[in-house]
Design a protein around this motif. Structure first.
Motif, PDB file in Angstrom:
ATOM      1  N   THR A 188       0.819  -1.218   0.000  1.00  0.00           N
ATOM      2  CA  THR A 188       0.000   0.000   0.000  1.00  0.00           C
ATOM      3  C   THR A 188       0.851   1.265   0.000  1.00  0.00           C
ATOM      4  O   THR A 188       0.518   2.251  -0.663  1.00  0.00           O
ATOM      5  N   TYR A 189       1.960   1.235   0.748  1.00  0.00           N
ATOM      6  CA  TYR A 189       2.842   2.402   0.868  1.00  0.00           C
ATOM      7  C   TYR A 189       4.270   1.992   0.473  1.00  0.00           C
ATOM      8  O   TYR A 189       5.117   1.745   1.331  1.00  0.00           O
ATOM      9  N   PRO A 190       4.549   1.884  -0.825  1.00  0.00           N
ATOM     10  CA  PRO A 190       5.855   1.377  -1.275  1.00  0.00           C
ATOM     11  C   PRO A 190       7.038   2.253  -0.901  1.00  0.00           C
ATOM     12  O   PRO A 190       8.176   1.811  -1.018  1.00  0.00           O
ATOM     13  N   HIS A 191       6.795   3.502  -0.447  1.00  0.00           N
ATOM     14  CA  HIS A 191       7.897   4.389  -0.060  1.00  0.00           C
ATOM     15  C   HIS A 191       8.131   4.402   1.446  1.00  0.00           C
ATOM     16  O   HIS A 191       8.900   5.229   1.936  1.00  0.00           O
ATOM     17  N   TYR A 192       7.500   3.511   2.165  1.00  0.00           N
ATOM     18  CA  TYR A 192       7.616   3.452   3.628  1.00  0.00           C
ATOM     19  C   TYR A 192       8.892   2.676   3.965  1.00  0.00           C
ATOM     20  O   TYR A 192       8.884   1.474   4.172  1.00  0.00           O
ATOM     21  N   GLY A 193      10.009   3.387   4.056  1.00  0.00           N
ATOM     22  CA  GLY A 193      11.305   2.742   4.198  1.00  0.00           C
ATOM     23  C   GLY A 193      11.452   1.906   5.442  1.00  0.00           C
ATOM     24  O   GLY A 193      12.015   0.798   5.408  1.00  0.00           O
ATOM     25  N   VAL A 194      10.950   2.394   6.583  1.00  0.00           N
ATOM     26  CA  VAL A 194      11.092   1.643   7.828  1.00  0.00           C
ATOM     27  C   VAL A 194      10.271   0.356   7.785  1.00  0.00           C
ATOM     28  O   VAL A 194      10.654  -0.654   8.355  1.00  0.00           O
ATOM     29  N   TRP A 227       9.833  -1.413   5.069  1.00  0.00           N
ATOM     30  CA  TRP A 227      10.692  -2.321   4.300  1.00  0.00           C
ATOM     31  C   TRP A 227      11.799  -2.892   5.181  1.00  0.00           C
ATOM     32  O   TRP A 227      12.138  -4.085   5.080  1.00  0.00           O
ATOM     33  N   ALA A 228      12.379  -2.061   6.046  1.00  0.00           N
ATOM     34  CA  ALA A 228      13.438  -2.546   6.940  1.00  0.00           C
ATOM     35  C   ALA A 228      12.902  -3.619   7.881  1.00  0.00           C
ATOM     36  O   ALA A 228      13.533  -4.658   8.092  1.00  0.00           O
ATOM     37  N   ALA A 229      11.715  -3.367   8.467  1.00  0.00           N
ATOM     38  CA  ALA A 229      11.117  -4.354   9.365  1.00  0.00           C
ATOM     39  C   ALA A 229      10.815  -5.650   8.629  1.00  0.00           C
ATOM     40  O   ALA A 229      11.061  -6.749   9.149  1.00  0.00           O
ATOM     41  N   LEU A 230      10.308  -5.535   7.405  1.00  0.00           N
ATOM     42  CA  LEU A 230      10.027  -6.739   6.618  1.00  0.00           C
ATOM     43  C   LEU A 230      11.316  -7.477   6.286  1.00  0.00           C
ATOM     44  O   LEU A 230      11.356  -8.717   6.285  1.00  0.00           O
ATOM     45  N   GLY A 231      12.392  -6.734   6.016  1.00  0.00           N
ATOM     46  CA  GLY A 231      13.681  -7.375   5.772  1.00  0.00           C
ATOM     47  C   GLY A 231      14.154  -8.178   6.972  1.00  0.00           C
ATOM     48  O   GLY A 231      14.661  -9.296   6.830  1.00  0.00           O
ATOM     49  N   LEU A 232      13.984  -7.642   8.179  1.00  0.00           N
ATOM     50  CA  LEU A 232      14.364  -8.366   9.396  1.00  0.00           C
ATOM     51  C   LEU A 232      13.526  -9.632   9.564  1.00  0.00           C
ATOM     52  O   LEU A 232      14.033 -10.678   9.979  1.00  0.00           O
ATOM     53  N   VAL A 233      12.248  -9.549   9.221  1.00  0.00           N
ATOM     54  CA  VAL A 233      11.372 -10.715   9.326  1.00  0.00           C
ATOM     55  C   VAL A 233      11.786 -11.785   8.319  1.00  0.00           C
ATOM     56  O   VAL A 233      11.834 -12.981   8.640  1.00  0.00           O
ATOM     57  N   TYR A 234      12.085 -11.386   7.085  1.00  0.00           N
ATOM     58  CA  TYR A 234      12.554 -12.345   6.088  1.00  0.00           C
ATOM     59  C   TYR A 234      13.893 -12.968   6.511  1.00  0.00           C
ATOM     60  O   TYR A 234      14.141 -14.160   6.257  1.00  0.00           O
ATOM     61  N   LEU A 235      14.761 -12.172   7.131  1.00  0.00           N
ATOM     62  CA  LEU A 235      16.034 -12.707   7.603  1.00  0.00           C
ATOM     63  C   LEU A 235      15.813 -13.825   8.620  1.00  0.00           C
ATOM     64  O   LEU A 235      16.512 -14.840   8.598  1.00  0.00           O
ATOM     65  N   ASP A 236      14.850 -13.648   9.512  1.00  0.00           N
ATOM     66  CA  ASP A 236      14.575 -14.696  10.497  1.00  0.00           C
ATOM     67  C   ASP A 236      13.997 -15.940   9.839  1.00  0.00           C
ATOM     68  O   ASP A 236      14.229 -17.059  10.296  1.00  0.00           O
ATOM     69  N   GLU A 237      13.248 -15.751   8.771  1.00  0.00           N
ATOM     70  CA  GLU A 237      12.765 -16.914   8.020  1.00  0.00           C
ATOM     71  C   GLU A 237      13.937 -17.667   7.399  1.00  0.00           C
ATOM     72  O   GLU A 237      13.980 -18.903   7.413  1.00  0.00           O
ATOM     73  N   GLY A 238      14.897 -16.923   6.861  1.00  0.00           N
ATOM     74  CA  GLY A 238      16.051 -17.574   6.247  1.00  0.00           C
ATOM     75  C   GLY A 238      17.011 -18.158   7.254  1.00  0.00           C
ATOM     76  O   GLY A 238      17.527 -19.268   7.065  1.00  0.00           O
ATOM     77  N   ASP A 288      14.094 -12.312  -0.857  1.00  0.00           N
ATOM     78  CA  ASP A 288      13.097 -11.353  -0.376  1.00  0.00           C
ATOM     79  C   ASP A 288      13.722 -10.355   0.590  1.00  0.00           C
ATOM     80  O   ASP A 288      13.401  -9.160   0.567  1.00  0.00           O
ATOM     81  N   ALA A 289      14.601 -10.851   1.461  1.00  0.00           N
ATOM     82  CA  ALA A 289      15.272  -9.952   2.398  1.00  0.00           C
ATOM     83  C   ALA A 289      16.142  -8.950   1.650  1.00  0.00           C
ATOM     84  O   ALA A 289      16.177  -7.748   1.991  1.00  0.00           O
ATOM     85  N   GLU A 290      16.845  -9.414   0.628  1.00  0.00           N
ATOM     86  CA  GLU A 290      17.692  -8.520  -0.158  1.00  0.00           C
ATOM     87  C   GLU A 290      16.865  -7.423  -0.828  1.00  0.00           C
ATOM     88  O   GLU A 290      17.239  -6.245  -0.822  1.00  0.00           O
ATOM     89  N   SER A 291      15.718  -7.800  -1.397  1.00  0.00           N
ATOM     90  CA  SER A 291      14.856  -6.806  -2.044  1.00  0.00           C
ATOM     91  C   SER A 291      14.306  -5.811  -1.031  1.00  0.00           C
ATOM     92  O   SER A 291      14.261  -4.602  -1.293  1.00  0.00           O
ATOM     93  N   ALA A 292      13.892  -6.310   0.141  1.00  0.00           N
ATOM     94  CA  ALA A 292      13.343  -5.426   1.172  1.00  0.00           C
ATOM     95  C   ALA A 292      14.406  -4.452   1.680  1.00  0.00           C
ATOM     96  O   ALA A 292      14.134  -3.254   1.871  1.00  0.00           O
ATOM     97  N   VAL A 293      15.608  -4.942   1.912  1.00  0.00           N
ATOM     98  CA  VAL A 293      16.686  -4.075   2.398  1.00  0.00           C
ATOM     99  C   VAL A 293      17.054  -3.031   1.350  1.00  0.00           C
ATOM    100  O   VAL A 293      17.334  -1.867   1.677  1.00  0.00           O
TER     101      VAL A 293
END
Length: 571
Positions: A348-354, A356-367, A382-387
């Motif tokens: 919904t908000y593709p420019h919401y940088g923080v 994306w950072a939180a999602l990157g941390l979540v993907y990292l825990d999945e990996g 996915d983590a790489e794209s989010a970061v």
């Protein structure tokens, strides 16, 4: 002419294109080999281009792409299956690489802008500029330019590394050697009250935002005293009351050890992001000003560091704040909930940088830990794209840089250049934050093998935090067990007695056998068996999965073999 492209002003309608030219460009891209050996990415490119040429580009959504290209069923959910976002991101990077390889100037260009699945076509290079005769150059002139460019690149890289090392050394300086006094500030979570089910999330999230903002000042070290305030110079606490549509945030600054309230503030506000942001920034700024006046801090060290939140809604904001309690107590349920809502937020908000950072941390825990694995998904990609998105829209946020740092050393293919870059940036922005010092020092020492600077950074974290968590002591214990004396190993592992983490139990077991403490050795061996490491083979496998520096791994395996041999000889 083949590949011609006529661009009309937006008011006249969409661009008119030559379908034959675009088809020829698609064929050239597929023939380049940049789309990989499989057919999936090429099929995705053709599908997106065909839909755009047919005038259906505005209706390109993840659901339709998943069904038409990737053979997903009608129950496809983009919140739990990231195949479309991942593959479009890879296709986008492949198109960028293709453009960098000087493609046929007679063909139109194809790109996929960030934040959309719609391809965009650009005019052929030969249609945008006239052909100019090129002067002939001697064959070896080009080689000389390449050599010169290589020398410049190496020199710049060496200089950047020198600057990064200077940042690391500066952060590792003893606190007593600094030209100003470092104040220890204990930030306690706001007490949540009221009838809103979101009060606790907002209270904990705002307290964490205070920690981040205040940690940006080099003369403030935000520490966790577990509520007793021992060793702190000041404490910040308060309450958050969310009743109906009204919020009340009450904050107070307490001078220690006398527990004198030196500043207090109560703010009534609406439940809007603008009001919450204004209050959070105001409290952080007032705290800084009050501490600076009391400690006599130079004006140039009192700076504004708050960044505004993006234009989003309260629900999305609360979702992002949910990453803070999750990082303190990660579990599968919280991981699932957070990944689901964050995926919706960034859609919904593709420019919401923080976000994306939180999602990157979540993907990292999945990996890293296999939390809630998604069928067919690649959490590392996915983590790489989010970061990447986080670095674009929130490049100096602590969550962004932490996610980028962890990705650089935890991913299957490590990138130590990126690790140094993000680590230096973190320490420039948050030089006295104990958690940041420990995180960087631990990876630098145990993963990269730079023990001198890594242990020095951890030592600074331990000196600043009067009651540090056991995690701060793990790497010093690793070094002592692998390379130190028996007495040193026993002393360092004594800090891990409250932890039941596998690596902590292993280190305590090895240290106990080295000190010939049979009772401690039996107890830790029993605890290891309870978590599935009942024999030497499983313990050795666990150490190998940690991906430590090779010298450290070899030394630990040798120490572990000796420990098991000692235990068996005593039976």
């Amino acid at each position: 002419m083949q590949g011609s492209l006529i661009i009309r002003p937006a008011a006249e309608g969409p661009a008119q294109i030559d379908p034959e030219g675009v088809s020829a460009a698609v064929a050239a891209i597929r023939a380049s080999g940049l789309l990989g050996q499989g057919e999936r990415r090429g099929r995705l490119l053709e599908y997106l281009v065909e839909r755009e040429l047919a005038g259906d580009g505005a209706s390109l959504k993840a659901y339709a792409i998943a069904l038409d290209v990737f053979d997903r069923g009608e129950d496809f959910d983009p919140a739990t299956d990231s195949i479309v976002r991942t593959e479009v991101g890879r296709l986008r990077r492949a198109l960028e690489l293709y453009r960098g390889k000087a493609p046929d100037p007679a063909l139109p260009g194809i790109e996929i802008p960030k934040g959309t699945y719609r391809p965009r076509f650009t005019a052929p290079a030969c249609a945008m500029r006239p052909e100019r005769p090129r002067p002939k150059r001697p064959l070896f002139a080009g080689l000389g330019l390449v050599a010169a460019a290589l020398v410049v690149f190496l020199a710049v890289s060496a200089y950047e590394r020198h600057l990064q090392d200077a940042v690391f050394l500066k952060a590792a300086r003893p606190v007593a050697d600094l030209p100003y006094r470092v104040l220890r500030l204990s930030v306690e979570p706001l007490q949540a009250e009221g009838d809103s089910p979101h009060a606790a999330t907002l209270a904990f999230g705002l307290s964490s935002e205070f920690v981040t903002d205040l940690s940006a000042y080099p003369w403030i070290s935000v520490i966790d005293t577990a509520g007793d305030w021992d060793g702190a110079d000041y404490a910040l606490n308060g309450r958050l009351i969310w009743q109906g549509d009204e919020l009340v945030i009450h904050s107070q600054l307490i001078a220690l050890p006398g527990r004198e309230v030196t500043w207090t503030h109560a703010k009534h506000l609406d439940t809007t992001i603008a009001a919450i942001q204004e209050t959070e920034q105001m409290v952080a700024s007032r705290i800084v000003q009050r501490l600076a006046a009391t400690a006599g801090v130079a004006p140039d060290l009192v700076k504004s560091i708050n960044a505004p939140y993006p234009d989003t809604n309260l629900e999305s904001f609360l979702c992002v704040l949910g990453v803070y309690p999750y990082l303190v107590h990660p579990d599968d349920a919280a991981h699932w909930t957070l990944r689901t809502c964050l995926t919706q937020v960034v859609e919904t908000y593709p420019h919401y940088g923080v976000a994306w950072a939180a999602l990157g941390l979540v993907y990292l825990d999945e990996g890293r830990f296999g939390m809630n694995p998604r069928p067919g998904a690649n959490p590392w990609a996915d983590a790489e794209s989010a970061v990447e998105e986080a670095l674009k829209y929130a490049p100096i946020d602590m969550a962004t840089l932490n996610a980028a740092l962890l990705l650089s050393v935890e991913a299957p293919e490590r990138d130590f250049d990126a690790f140094h870059r993000h680590a230096a940036r973190l320490l420039e922005l948050y030089p006295r934050h104990p958690g940041t010092l420990s995180l960087i020092g631990a990876r630098m020492a145990a993963v990269e093998g730079r023990w001198d600077i890594g242990l020095a950074l951890i030592e600074r974290a331990l000196a600043l935090d009067v009651d540090p968590p056991a995690a701060f002591h793990v790497v010093p214990a690793l070094h002592a067990v692998a390379f130190g004396t028996d007495a040193k190993a026993l002393a360092e592992t004594a800090h891990l007695t409250r932890s039941r983490a596998p690596i902590d139990l292993l280190l305590r077991f090895v240290a106990a056998t080295r000190a010939k403490d049979r009772a401690e050795a039996r107890q830790t061996r029993r605890q290891l068996a309870e978590i599935g490491m009942e024999d030497l083979g499983k313990m050795r496998d666990f150490i190998r999965t940690r991906r430590y520096d090779p010298d450290l791994e070899r030394a630990l395996l040798e120490r572990l073999d000796d420990a098991v041999s000692f235990e068996q000889a005593r039976r």
